[in-house]
Design an enzyme around this catalytic site. Structure first.
Site, PDB file in Angstrom:
ATOM      1  N   ASP A 110      -7.968  40.578  68.434  1.00  0.00           N
ATOM      2  CA  ASP A 110      -9.167  39.923  67.902  1.00  0.00           C
ATOM      3  C   ASP A 110      -9.207  38.498  68.450  1.00  0.00           C
ATOM      4  O   ASP A 110      -8.253  37.738  68.285  1.00  0.00           O
ATOM      5  CB  ASP A 110      -9.041  39.912  66.364  1.00  0.00           C
ATOM      6  CG  ASP A 110     -10.351  39.593  65.695  1.00  0.00           C
ATOM      7  OD1 ASP A 110     -11.359  39.431  66.404  1.00  0.00           O
ATOM      8  OD2 ASP A 110     -10.366  39.483  64.455  1.00  0.00           O
ATOM      9  N   ASP A 200     -15.690  40.843  70.731  1.00  0.00           N
ATOM     10  CA  ASP A 200     -14.502  39.990  70.647  1.00  0.00           C
ATOM     11  C   ASP A 200     -13.286  40.697  70.084  1.00  0.00           C
ATOM     12  O   ASP A 200     -12.316  40.053  69.734  1.00  0.00           O
ATOM     13  CB  ASP A 200     -14.820  38.769  69.775  1.00  0.00           C
ATOM     14  CG  ASP A 200     -15.017  39.157  68.325  1.00  0.00           C
ATOM     15  OD1 ASP A 200     -15.450  40.293  68.066  1.00  0.00           O
ATOM     16  OD2 ASP A 200     -14.727  38.335  67.444  1.00  0.00           O
ATOM     17  N   GLU A 201     -13.325  42.008  69.952  1.00  0.00           N
ATOM     18  CA  GLU A 201     -12.142  42.688  69.431  1.00  0.00           C
ATOM     19  C   GLU A 201     -12.037  44.099  69.984  1.00  0.00           C
ATOM     20  O   GLU A 201     -13.042  44.688  70.388  1.00  0.00           O
ATOM     21  CB  GLU A 201     -12.135  42.716  67.891  1.00  0.00           C
ATOM     22  CG  GLU A 201     -13.314  43.392  67.271  1.00  0.00           C
ATOM     23  CD  GLU A 201     -13.234  43.407  65.743  1.00  0.00           C
ATOM     24  OE1 GLU A 201     -12.253  43.937  65.199  1.00  0.00           O
ATOM     25  OE2 GLU A 201     -14.168  42.894  65.118  1.00  0.00           O
TER      26      GLU A 201
END
Length: 649
Positions: A110, A200-201
């Site tokens: 993350d 973003d993860e």
DNA sequence: GGGTATCTGACTA
DNA sequence: TTCCATAGTCAGATACCC
């Protein structure tokens, strides 16, 4: 930091309501310690707004729901031998334990405050300052801002109350996409089959990589995070565990810029979860947290303590989901989302409240244009169009209409939306949207569930098809032969040999789709329902598939779009699907004071119906109209007597 | 009457 | 004065078909 002199007595807000107002991200990393004080300031800032009133009402509805749950619990426990029930629960838990798989090393990575960090790269002046991305509603906040209680999902003006020196900055979607691509390409070196869970993860299965490179999981992840920083100057946090859910929880453990590895053994996993708040479990949100707390379940360990209640209230809570959560036995399957898994495509916009019919229709038309564009660009058609609107009181409603043909064009979208909303006028709304479901993938003519084939697949039981059903073990090729058979039956002039040529051109293909749906109608052969996976376990509490949608972190309309959420419990065993809500008891009714309809009091929508009628009445009044009758009803509080309760034909 | 489809609201991220 | 967007799933009620 706070002005205590003006603090009202805390007791005027219930704890649950303060938490609700504070929003869903209150447990996030980097928050200030004094959450109670933050919650109070948020409540003070929001007070008096329609948003606040709506939140208050929803909070009260949950409170009423809790009352019903507690009554059901008391009824369920009456005269029951708890020890005996606990033994049954223990047997189920032991059975579930048999499904534990510790063989795969799953990582959840993350990026730390992604939007804010990207902004910082481009604007180093912001270093060390409290800032947030977004204006009306914030997408993310820097760690300095988080110390004041500023968080994603918070209204800008509320954030300013918490932190007057807060700097609000604009989104920069193209940069997010660029950096996301760079980050994902690093991740792919460690697992080319990763599951991106947002821009973003991501989830990775690094089992093979570790083996082939002679690395421990911790070394591998350390290496990966270093590479990410080296190539992007962005930091990431990671969790290493045997399942996606455990990895996700673990990645939050040492945030920011850290990693955490959960030992791969049953005892460590259960003890790791034991004191963990159930709110940390993906899929358990604000409402389910309150419902569970009401029966004493605040942590995962409490699931075991209250296993008898949970076992007896399977319908309300989904005992298997909770027992698996307690054990930490969830899915370890990591694979990217396929196009075929998409279920809907939609577009919606918020604006300052509108009551003028013409202006509302203009908005609807704009939405239709955008949606058509999006569907064309991404190659989807659909059979059901759903209109969504939010009143200026923040109440949300949907209306839908299905077709026996494929919808792709703005004209159809707008006409349907118009038809659906016209019977609701007059309205005063602040959001309007359209969503298309029952999708067909126009880019995948041979893809089983969505391609041409689905029209000719044998119907499910109860819907006999003239052609025999598939035998167990039948191959795809066999299936396609059936398709051809059916197609030949339906369209005698169409020959197999022509197929490739015809499908080679998209326009021709779409034309074929049109012919095809006509054929379907003519021959009364219905498209079958989407093929569902073999009874995957799902919690009854809520949708655990929608675990971490990236929507609030997703680049705008047509950029790198929505990376979809993924189930944490989709492949760990053929456990029974769970049911869900409070079953109807004896039916009592109450007349709506506005429209006079008999409404079921056992339904949580009753108050919403009354509010809706009241708001319609208010709008009519504003429009100088007489009368207060409501043409239709809404799901959940349909009139219980006579005939069809459906809103429209 | 039973099975399936549709519609709506709720909840979640 | 001001509180997002998108997508998924589920339950429950009703509609519809055989």
């Amino acid at each position: 930091m706070f002005n205590h002199d003006t603090a009202p007595v805390a007791s005027q807000y219930s704890e649950s309501f303060l938490k609700r107002l504070a929003g869903p991200s209150t447990g996030k990393a980097g928050l200030a310690k004094d959450q109670t004080e933050i919650n109070r300031i948020i409540a003070e800032a929001s007070k008096g707004s329609k948003f606040y009133d709506n939140e208050k009402k929803k909070d009260n509805e949950v409170t009423e729901r809790i009352g019903r749950i507690l009554k059901q619990r008391d009824d369920a426990l009456k005269g029951v031998d708890i020890k005996c029930v606990e033994q049954s629960a223990d047997r189920l838990i032991a059975e579930l334990e048999g499904h534990r798989d510790l063989s795969q090393t799953i990582v959840h990575v993350d990026m730390d405050a992604f939007y804010a960090s990207v902004k910082l790269l481009d604007n180093p002046d912001l270093e060390g300052k409290p800032f947030a991305v977004g204006h009306g509603v914030l997408s993310t906040a820097s760690y300095e801002a988080r110390k004041y209680g500023v968080r994603s999902g918070m209204a800008g003006f509320v954030a300013k109350k918490l932190c007057p020196e807060l700097i609000l900055v604009d989104h920069h979607f193209s940069r997010y996409t660029e950096m996301s691509t760079a980050v994902m390409s690093v991740f792919r070196r460690y697992d080319p089959n990763l599951l991106a869970a947002g821009c973003d993860e991501a989830y990775l299965n690094i089992t093979a990589h570790c083996e082939s490179h002679g690395l421990t999981a911790a070394e591998c992840v350390q290496d990966m995070r270093k590479a990410v920083f080296h190539e992007t100057k962005l930091t990431a946090s990671a969790g290493i565990a045997p399942t996606k859910m455990l990895a996700k929880i673990s990645s939050d453990k040492n945030k920011p810029n850290g990693q955490f590895e959960l030992p791969f053994n049953k005892e460590s996993i259960v003890s790791f979860l034991y004191n963990l708040s159930i709110r940390k479990i993906p899929g358990i949100g604000r409402v389910n947290e309150r419902l569970l707390e009401s029966v004493g379940v605040k942590t995962c360990g409490d699931i075991f303590i209250h296993r008898a209640t949970i076992y007896l209230m399977d319908k309300q809570f989904g005992s298997q989901f909770l027992f698996r959560t307690y054990l930490g036995i969830t899915s370890n399957v990591v694979e990217p989302w396929g196009r075929g898994e998409r279920k809907s495509i939609g577009f919606e916009r918020t604006f300052s409240s509108l009551s003028d019919t013409k202006k509302i229709l203009n908005k609807l038309e704009e939405i239709s244009v955008e949606l058509e564009k999006e569907m064309e660009e991404t190659g989807w058609a659909g059979r059901t169009v759903t209109l969504k609107f939010k009143l200026d009181t923040y109440q949300v409603f949907t209306r839908a209409k299905s077709f026996d043909r494929w919808i792709t064009k703005k004209e159809d979208l707008f006409a349907t939306g118009k038809e659906l909303i016209q019977s609701e006028f007059p309205l005063s709304i602040r959001l309007i949207g359209l969503r298309v479901t029952k999708l067909k993938d126009l880019r995948s003519p041979t893809e089983p569930a969505n391609g041409i084939k689905r029209f000719f697949e044998p119907l499910q039981s109860g819907r006999p098809h003239k052609k025999a059903k598939l035998d167990h073990g039948e191959t795809d090729v066999d299936t396609i032969d059936h398709v051809h058979d059916d197609y030949e039956d339906a369209m005698p002039d169409f020959h197999e040999n022509d197929e490739d040529e015809r499908l080679s051109d998209q326009a021709d293909f779409e034309e074929l789709i049109e012919e095809q749906s006509d054929t379907v109608r003519t021959h009364a052969v219905k498209p079958r329902a989407p093929v569902s996976a073999p009874a995957p376990f799902r919690p009854s509490l809520t949708n655990v598939d929608a675990l971490q949608s990236s929507t609030s972190l997703t680049p705008g309309p047509s950029g790198s779009r929505a990376i979809k959420p993924r189930s944490f419990s989709d492949a760990t065993g053929p456990l029974k699907p769970k049911p869900g809500r409070t079953p109807n008891a004896s039916i009592e009714t109450q007349n709506c004071p506005v429209c006079g309809k008999a409404l079921r009091t056992d339904n949580q929508g009753l108050n919403s119906h009354i509010d809706f009628c009241l708001s319609r009445g208010a709008i009519r009044e504003a429009h100088g109209e007489a009368g207060n009758s409501v043409k239709g009803t809404m799901s959940g509080f349909r009139p219980i007597s006579k005939g069809k309760a459906k809103l429209r034909k």
